[in-house]
Design an enzyme around this catalytic site. Structure first.
Site, PDB file in Angstrom:
ATOM      1  N   LEU A  38      -2.813   3.097 -21.631  1.00 50.34           N
ATOM      2  CA  LEU A  38      -2.545   2.736 -20.158  1.00 50.34           C
ATOM      3  C   LEU A  38      -1.299   3.281 -19.674  1.00 50.34           C
ATOM      4  CD1 LEU A  38      -2.567  -0.798 -18.538  1.00 50.34           C
ATOM      5  CD2 LEU A  38      -0.394   0.355 -18.806  1.00 50.34           C
ATOM      6  N   ASN A  40       0.902   3.098 -16.213  1.00 54.57           N
ATOM      7  CA  ASN A  40       1.432   2.596 -14.923  1.00 54.57           C
ATOM      8  C   ASN A  40       2.569   3.352 -14.261  1.00 54.57           C
ATOM      9  OD1 ASN A  40       2.406   0.862 -17.077  1.00 54.57           O
ATOM     10  ND2 ASN A  40       3.189  -0.506 -14.982  1.00 54.57           N
ATOM     11  N   ASP A  41       3.642   2.788 -13.967  1.00 53.44           N
ATOM     12  CA  ASP A  41       4.455   3.551 -12.847  1.00 53.44           C
ATOM     13  C   ASP A  41       4.933   4.761 -13.308  1.00 53.44           C
ATOM     14  OD1 ASP A  41       4.408   0.612 -12.445  1.00 53.44           O
ATOM     15  OD2 ASP A  41       6.324   0.489 -12.630  1.00 53.44           O
ATOM     16  N   TYR A 100      10.897  -1.020 -19.304  1.00 52.06           N
ATOM     17  CA  TYR A 100      10.396  -1.066 -18.056  1.00 52.06           C
ATOM     18  C   TYR A 100      10.973   0.098 -17.216  1.00 52.06           C
ATOM     19  CZ  TYR A 100       7.765  -5.244 -18.724  1.00 52.06           C
ATOM     20  OH  TYR A 100       6.513  -6.123 -19.217  1.00 52.06           O
ATOM     21  N   SER A 101      10.383   0.023 -16.055  1.00 53.55           N
ATOM     22  CA  SER A 101      10.622   1.209 -15.102  1.00 53.55           C
ATOM     23  C   SER A 101      11.854   1.484 -14.816  1.00 53.55           C
ATOM     24  CB  SER A 101       9.860   0.863 -13.845  1.00 53.55           C
ATOM     25  OG  SER A 101       8.534   1.029 -13.993  1.00 53.55           O
ATOM     26  N   ARG A 159      14.606  -5.757 -12.179  1.00 52.20           N
ATOM     27  CA  ARG A 159      14.324  -4.871 -13.065  1.00 52.20           C
ATOM     28  C   ARG A 159      13.944  -3.585 -12.206  1.00 52.20           C
ATOM     29  NH1 ARG A 159       9.814  -8.282 -13.939  1.00 52.20           N
ATOM     30  NH2 ARG A 159       8.202  -8.164 -12.466  1.00 52.20           N
ATOM     31  N   ASP A 160      13.766  -2.356 -12.589  1.00 46.97           N
ATOM     32  CA  ASP A 160      13.218  -1.223 -11.930  1.00 46.97           C
ATOM     33  C   ASP A 160      14.451  -0.646 -11.153  1.00 46.97           C
ATOM     34  OD1 ASP A 160      10.776  -2.188 -12.871  1.00 46.97           O
ATOM     35  OD2 ASP A 160      10.476  -2.685 -10.693  1.00 46.97           O
ATOM     36  N   GLU A 218       9.330  -5.691  -6.492  1.00 49.99           N
ATOM     37  CA  GLU A 218       9.315  -4.744  -7.577  1.00 49.99           C
ATOM     38  C   GLU A 218       9.862  -3.279  -7.132  1.00 49.99           C
ATOM     39  OE1 GLU A 218       5.659  -4.989  -9.739  1.00 49.99           O
ATOM     40  OE2 GLU A 218       7.031  -6.402 -11.242  1.00 49.99           O
TER      41      GLU A 218
HETATM   42  C1  FRU Z   1       5.253  -2.435 -11.589  1.00 46.62           C
HETATM   43  C2  FRU Z   1       6.052  -3.028 -13.030  1.00 46.62           C
HETATM   44  C3  FRU Z   1       7.635  -2.845 -12.982  1.00 46.62           C
HETATM   45  C4  FRU Z   1       8.035  -2.908 -14.352  1.00 46.62           C
HETATM   46  C5  FRU Z   1       6.684  -2.205 -15.161  1.00 46.62           C
HETATM   47  C6  FRU Z   1       6.338  -2.622 -16.228  1.00 46.62           C
HETATM   48  O1  FRU Z   1       3.965  -2.033 -11.876  1.00 46.62           O
HETATM   49  O2  FRU Z   1       5.549  -4.353 -13.212  1.00 46.62           O
HETATM   50  O3  FRU Z   1       8.192  -3.870 -12.271  1.00 46.62           O
HETATM   51  O4  FRU Z   1       8.983  -2.333 -14.577  1.00 46.62           O
HETATM   52  O5  FRU Z   1       5.773  -2.235 -14.202  1.00 46.62           O
HETATM   53  O6  FRU Z   1       5.468  -1.779 -16.794  1.00 46.62           O
END
Ligand code: FRU
Length: 469
Positions: A38, A40-41, A100-101, A159-160, A218
């Site tokens: 998978l 994602n960001d 995480y991001s 986060r992020d 986020e």
């Molecule tokens: C957004 C998110 C972020 C987090 C990451 C975890 O898609 O939920 O807030 O850091 O994905 O994978």
């Protein structure tokens, strides 16, 4: 998992999974996607020492949102990408539930990552650390550990980090949820990336004229373009409207003025950044020649993602194309970055009644199309774009219920630029005033049919296939 056990599991997953993923007919031909598992960001998007770097949230071990690592690609031209060593793995106490991001900065010639160490406890609660890592000689990253603990007054959802430099200081925006369960964005400042001062909330639910605007914000990103300071963010829990904010979670932008000294941000209302079915958590950076570039995740968390058919082949999700941002009257415009023209093959042209246009292979395609009146663009009976006086309506069947679902872009549309890949479309409206990004899964290699009596004029190009090397 300790790092050697995790690395061995990731290597095994890639060895077994990659052939299956990249030979899937839905695997993109020129967009970035995971070689297994998978994605994602996008994270840490930066132009550094002559190359673009893009990191990404990656679970190599399966198609669930677990075991998040930072994968890493680099590119000289934003078209051809190569794999770099995996950058971060969740192998420390402070990031054990996921790296995480976050973002990347050039700290006096050292490529430096700021990311969230996510920690989940057995009772269901969690905490978060903002952490630092620096690139080593081998191209990997050495973790320096947490530099920001959970601020007082916030839940474990903080986060992020997105970091930039201004007037000799580092600034960071952080997505957060306060103890009143309101989504907000925090601004922090540092002289050295190690010691940070929290300057407080600069935007969010109940702030700056916004009413209830959700329970968690986020992936904030903040930048100034043509004298306006924009905040891009993903506010979770904002109210669905008839024509906007229809995804499980939206991605929005707002523009205004950031007062660095007062740590206050005067801004306008929230606008949807992309009106398609799949778009989330984008990140921006500056190109070598000063253009503001954006790339997003062509996915949305918590919706129907786990129904996507690619899971049967062990992979899920892709990025959007890289886009260039511009502004017009304080609004963001997005267009595919000019470098992508290098993918164009032979040029075709059609002018006449829509229904008389030839069937066009939409496997990998760029089409520029202008129309006078009502037409429909049908992508293999699986995705349909209706173009009429009030704007656009994009239709697709739910992967869960089979019911038709719709997304809208309202306003007069004079022309479209559409990028199609094996299982995605990105529809750029007028000169990038709007975008609709969506995945779709046609039964056979995708074809585009134009329907309707209106006069259209189209130029189009099949696009070349690229592989991540
Ligand atoms: C957004 C998110 C972020 C987090 C990451 C975890 O898609 O939920 O807030 O850091 O994905 O994978």
């Amino acid at each position: 998992m300790n790092s050697s056990a995790l690395l061995s599991a990731i290597l095994h997953a890639v060895m077994r999974g990659q052939p299956k993923a990249i030979s899937d007919s839905y695997y993109p031909g020129f967009h970035l996607a995971p070689v297994t598992g998978l994605l994602n960001d996008p994270n840490g998007f930066i132009h550094f020492a002559g190359r673009y770097h893009l990191f990404y949230q990656w679970n190599a071990l399966g198609c669930q949102h677990q075991h998040k690592c930072w994968g890493h690609w680099s590119s000289g031209d934003l078209v051809h990408w190569k794999h770099e060593p995996i950058a971060l793995m969740p192998d420390e106490e402070y990031d054990r539930s996921g790296c995480y991001s976050g973002s990347a900065v050039d700290n006096s010639g050292v490529l430096t990552l700021l990311y969230t160490g996510n920690v989940k406890f057995d009772d269901g609660s969690r905490t978060a650390w903002q952490c630092l890592a620096v690139q080593n000689e081998a191209g990997g990253f050495d973790k320096l550990g947490p530099v920001i603990p959970l601020p007082v007054g916030y839940t474990g959802h903080v986060r992020d980090p997105k970091v930039w430099q201004h007037a000799g200081q580092w600034y960071m925006v952080l997505g957060a949820q306060n103890n009143r369960k309101q989504g907000t964005v925090l601004l922090l400042r540092s002289a050295d990336l190690l010691h940070w001062r929290n300057l407080g909330e600069i935007a969010g639910s109940g702030l700056n004229g916004l009413k209830d605007a959700g329970y968690m914000w986020e992936c904030p990103d903040m930048f100034t373009l043509d004298d306006t300071t924009f905040l891009i963010c993903c506010p979770q829990g904002i109210t669905r409207e008839e024509h906007r904010f229809l995804n499980a979670h939206p991605c929005t932008w707002t523009g205004g003025d950031l007062d660095y000294a007062a740590a206050s941000y005067a801004h306008g209302s929230l606008n949807e950044l992309d009106a398609g079915f799949e778009f989330y958590a984008p990140q921006t950076t500056l190109s070598a020649d000063g253009r503001r570039l954006l790339i997003g995740w062509m996915g949305v968390p918590d919706g129907e993602e786990m129904r996507q058919p690619t899971i049967a082949n062990g992979w899920i999700h892709q990025m959007t194309c890289v886009r260039q941002l511009e502004t017009r009257e304080g609004r963001i415009l997005q267009r595919p970055v000019a470098e992508l023209k290098a993918l164009r093959g032979e040029e075709y042209h059609f002018q006449g009644r829509a229904a008389e246009a030839p069937l066009i292979s939409a496997q990998r395609l760029e089409i520029l199309i202008a129309a006078q009146g009502k037409i429909t663009l049908d992508f293999s009976d699986t995705l349909q774009l209706e173009w009429h006086e009030e704007g656009l309506r994009l239709a697709r069947r739910s992967l869960e219920s089979g019911e038709w679902q719709y997304r809208y872009w309202r306003g007069a549309v004079s022309h479209l630029q559409i990028l199609c890949d094996h299982s995605s479309v990105e529809i750029f409206i007028n000169d990038g005033e709007g975008v609709m990004s969506s995945r779709y899964f046609p039964a056979q290699a995708a074809q585009l049919t134009l329907i309707g009596d209106a006069e259209v004029e189209a130029r189009y190009w099949p696009l070349r296939h690229t592989v991540i090397e």
